[in-house]
Scaffold this active site. Structure first.
Site, PDB file in Angstrom:
ATOM      1  N   ARG A 179      -8.202  12.724  12.167  1.00 56.50           N
ATOM      2  CA  ARG A 179      -6.760  12.581  12.267  1.00 56.50           C
ATOM      3  C   ARG A 179      -5.898  14.063  12.312  1.00 56.50           C
ATOM      4  NH1 ARG A 179      -5.169   7.536   8.878  1.00 56.50           N
ATOM      5  NH2 ARG A 179      -3.332   7.527  10.227  1.00 56.50           N
ATOM      6  N   ARG A 239      -6.895  -2.824  10.135  1.00 58.13           N
ATOM      7  CA  ARG A 239      -5.867  -3.674  10.751  1.00 58.13           C
ATOM      8  C   ARG A 239      -6.563  -4.291  12.296  1.00 58.13           C
ATOM      9  NH1 ARG A 239      -2.076  -3.244   7.116  1.00 58.13           N
ATOM     10  NH2 ARG A 239      -1.465  -0.903   6.682  1.00 58.13           N
ATOM     11  N   GLY A 267      -5.125   8.506   5.300  1.00 58.84           N
ATOM     12  CA  GLY A 267      -4.395   9.357   5.927  1.00 58.84           C
ATOM     13  C   GLY A 267      -2.992   9.617   4.718  1.00 58.84           C
ATOM     14  N   LYS A 314       1.028  -1.263  -0.083  1.00 56.99           N
ATOM     15  CA  LYS A 314      -0.223  -0.046  -0.026  1.00 56.99           C
ATOM     16  C   LYS A 314       0.863   1.173  -0.037  1.00 56.99           C
ATOM     17  CE  LYS A 314      -2.700   1.052   3.793  1.00 56.99           C
ATOM     18  NZ  LYS A 314      -2.713   2.349   4.036  1.00 56.99           N
ATOM     19  N   ASP A 338       2.616  -0.475  11.930  1.00 55.93           N
ATOM     20  CA  ASP A 338       1.071  -1.044  11.302  1.00 55.93           C
ATOM     21  C   ASP A 338       1.083  -2.399  11.754  1.00 55.93           C
ATOM     22  OD1 ASP A 338       0.634   1.318   9.809  1.00 55.93           O
ATOM     23  OD2 ASP A 338       1.490   0.671   8.190  1.00 55.93           O
ATOM     24  N   SER A 384       7.348   9.893  11.258  1.00 52.29           N
ATOM     25  CA  SER A 384       6.118   9.816  10.189  1.00 52.29           C
ATOM     26  C   SER A 384       6.767   9.742   8.734  1.00 52.29           C
ATOM     27  CB  SER A 384       5.180  10.637  10.390  1.00 52.29           C
ATOM     28  OG  SER A 384       4.218  10.669   9.286  1.00 52.29           O
ATOM     29  N   LYS A 440      -4.167   6.611  14.622  1.00 54.24           N
ATOM     30  CA  LYS A 440      -4.334   5.557  13.528  1.00 54.24           C
ATOM     31  C   LYS A 440      -5.842   5.764  13.174  1.00 54.24           C
ATOM     32  CE  LYS A 440      -0.074   5.153  12.743  1.00 54.24           C
ATOM     33  NZ  LYS A 440       0.524   5.646  11.582  1.00 54.24           N
ATOM     34  N   ARG A 466      -5.748   2.829  18.089  1.00 56.19           N
ATOM     35  CA  ARG A 466      -5.444   1.120  18.276  1.00 56.19           C
ATOM     36  C   ARG A 466      -5.077   0.496  19.597  1.00 56.19           C
ATOM     37  NH1 ARG A 466      -2.773   1.081  12.124  1.00 56.19           N
ATOM     38  NH2 ARG A 466      -4.765   1.002  10.875  1.00 56.19           N
ATOM     39  N   GLN A 504       4.868   9.558   6.234  1.00 55.75           N
ATOM     40  CA  GLN A 504       3.880  10.154   5.363  1.00 55.75           C
ATOM     41  C   GLN A 504       4.485  11.664   5.346  1.00 55.75           C
ATOM     42  OE1 GLN A 504       0.011   9.460   7.001  1.00 55.75           O
ATOM     43  NE2 GLN A 504       0.008   7.218   6.569  1.00 55.75           N
TER      44      GLN A 504
HETATM   45  C1  S3P Z   1       2.818   5.104   6.007  1.00 58.45           C
HETATM   46  C2  S3P Z   1       3.252   5.427   7.361  1.00 58.45           C
HETATM   47  C3  S3P Z   1       2.761   5.115   8.503  1.00 58.45           C
HETATM   48  C4  S3P Z   1       1.802   3.817   8.424  1.00 58.45           C
HETATM   49  C5  S3P Z   1       0.771   4.156   7.409  1.00 58.45           C
HETATM   50  C6  S3P Z   1       1.672   4.324   6.025  1.00 58.45           C
HETATM   51  C7  S3P Z   1       3.503   5.457   4.817  1.00 58.45           C
HETATM   52  O1  S3P Z   1       1.945   6.341   9.038  1.00 58.45           O
HETATM   53  O2  S3P Z   1       1.332   3.747   9.660  1.00 58.45           O
HETATM   54  O3  S3P Z   1       0.042   3.117   7.251  1.00 58.45           O
HETATM   55  O4  S3P Z   1       2.969   4.728   3.714  1.00 58.45           O
HETATM   56  O5  S3P Z   1       4.192   6.437   4.784  1.00 58.45           O
HETATM   57  P1  S3P Z   1       2.745   7.537   9.615  1.00 58.45           P
HETATM   58  O6  S3P Z   1       3.654   8.151   8.724  1.00 58.45           O
HETATM   59  O7  S3P Z   1       1.610   8.517  10.141  1.00 58.45           O
HETATM   60  O8  S3P Z   1       3.313   6.815  10.702  1.00 58.45           O
END
Ligand code: S3P
Length: 430
Positions: free
Chosen positions: A124, A389, A96, A25, A316, A168, A343, A347, A170
């Site tokens: 979030r 999850r 997210g 993903k 995750d 993070s 999340k 969780r 992301q």
């Molecule tokens: C992800 C980073 C994680 C993870 C999410 C996917 C990504 O989140 O929990 O399912 O693809 O960069 P965070 O960056 O908020 O920790």
């Protein structure tokens, strides 16, 4: 068996077989977004089947990007760096990743966009991307407490040097994407290293990303070109089957072409530490991402403490590790994982509530959980809390419980792995 959105899971005697998982993903989101702003065509085979990545593709279509699905692949026709102003709010659904990473690109587009999400996404935290993207020159307004919806007025950006306050990937990726649209070199510094798919993907599409210790640098104005690749199987989806194998000594599961990126494969170290036997065969690399054939066999599970950088690396996978913890001999303690509370659901609370309903003793803490080992669980009526999850983690825990377990809102699994329950039923032995 799925009835409306509730599923019944019956105890199993074992689990075995071979499985090939849909594409990771995290990688699918990034490749789709970069394919959209690259020049030329991008062909992504084994693209994630999850609803989250479909949200990314939907938003890209609304931004003027043409793409189609053909024989198991997604083909994107890149727009070059400039997208088209959307006519309606961009719906990020439950994702997210879509909202945070796409914001990095939208911050650098000279138009206004509105990003919305479902009820869970609307709770979030987004301040983590709003603060640095505003420092770069975008104007972003959000709902109360920095929550979605986001209203982004993009513009020409200035580069910044920014240390991410929470680990993070992301956020890191969002800023690196924004860096493509900035004057000068944008630097992102991480005190705890997170998954590196963003930087790997940027390099795959032709950008130069400099890595120096804990800092990454990207110069603005770089042109991207489309790629053709096969996305490795999602290791976070594999986690559920790996943990299920751990519940039954003598079980054996083989995963074909599973993601083996070292920033994600920490899971395998923990599973080995717990007692699961794992072998990795035929490692190969495509566009900087490693994949391999992974064979896992169940053994008696010992115990583990997961803390510090490991908690970030396993963020995750922590729900399923906690869900199987009662069946270990020494239990599992999770610390430094406060991020789990923000999340798709809280969780920590969700895992504690479901484990208790199954009769387990659990100590819930602000930043994690301690689940003693050597416990016997019974079937119960559980809730996914609308979180993919959590739905999948408790389907695994239910396999070793006494009696039937019902999981409400189990269809949340579509977010990352729509075929999860069918595959699980195919592999378990009763
Ligand atoms: C992800 C980073 C994680 C993870 C999410 C996917 C990504 O989140 O929990 O399912 O693809 O960069 P965070 O960056 O908020 O920790």
């Amino acid at each position: 068996m799925l009835s409306s959105s509730s599923i019944s899971i019956h105890p199993a005697r074992g689990i075995s077989g071979a499985i090939r998982l849909p594409g990771d993903k995290s990688i699918s989101h990034r490749y789709a977004m970069l394919g959209a702003i690259a020049e030329g065509e991008t062909k992504l085979t084994n693209f994630s089947t999850g609803a989250d990545c479909a949200s990314t593709l939907g938003c890209l279509r609304d931004l003027g990007v043409k793409w189609e699905r053909a024989e198991g692949s997604v083909i994107l026709h890149g727009n070059g760096p400039w997208l088209t102003a959307p006519k309606a709010p961009l719906d990020c659904g439950n994702s997210g990743s879509t909202m945070r990473m796409l914001s990095g690109i939208l911050a650098g587009q000279e138009f206004y966009s509105d990003l919305i999400g479902d009820e869970s996404l609307s709770r979030r935290p987004m301040a983590r991307i709003i603060t640095p993207l505003e420092k770069m020159g975008a104007k972003i307004s959000a709902g109360d407490g920095g929550k979605p919806p986001l209203k982004i007025t993009g513009s020409k950006l200035q580069s910044i040097s920014y240390e991410t306050p929470v680990p993070s990937a992301q956020v890191k990726t969002s800023l690196l994407f924004a860096g493509l649209f900035a004057d000068g070199e944008t630097r992102v510094i991480e005190s705890i290293r997170t998954r590196d798919h963003g930087e790997i993907a940027l390099r795959a599409f032709g950008a130069e990303v400099k890595a120096e210790g804990k800092s990454l640098g990207i110069a603005g104005g770089q042109k991207l070109h489309g790629i053709e690749t096969v996305i490795p199987g999602d290791i976070s989806s594999a986690a559920f089957f790996l943990c299920a194998a751990g519940l039954f000594p003598d079980s054996q599961i083989i995963f074909d072409s599973l993601l083996m990126n070292p920033t994600r494969a920490r899971l395998l170290d923990v599973l080995v530490h717990l007692g699961i036997k794992i072998s990795v065969l035929e490692l190969e690399e495509k566009h900087g991402e490693l994949s391999g054939t992974v064979k896992a066999s169940g053994r008696e599970l010992r115990g583990a403490t997961i803390a510090g950088a490991d908690s970030a690396a396993l963020i995750d996978e922590l729900p399923v590790l906690a869900a199987i913890a009662p069946y270990t001999s020494q239990g599992i303690e999770i610390r430094d994982a406060r991020e789990l509370r923000v999340k798709e659901s809280d969780r920590i609370a969700a895992v504690a509530a479901n484990l208790r309903k199954m009769g387990a003793e659990v100590e819930e803490r602000e930043d994690g959980l301690r689940v003693p080992g050597g416990q016997k669980l019974h079937g119960a009526e559980l809730d996914s809390f609308g979180d993919h999850r959590i739905a999948m983690a408790f389907a695994v825990a239910a396999l070793r419980a006494e009696g039937e377990t019902k999981i409400k809102n189990a269809d949340a699994a579509v977010i990352s792995y729509p075929a999860f329950f069918e595959r699980l039923e195919e592999l378990v032995e009763r």
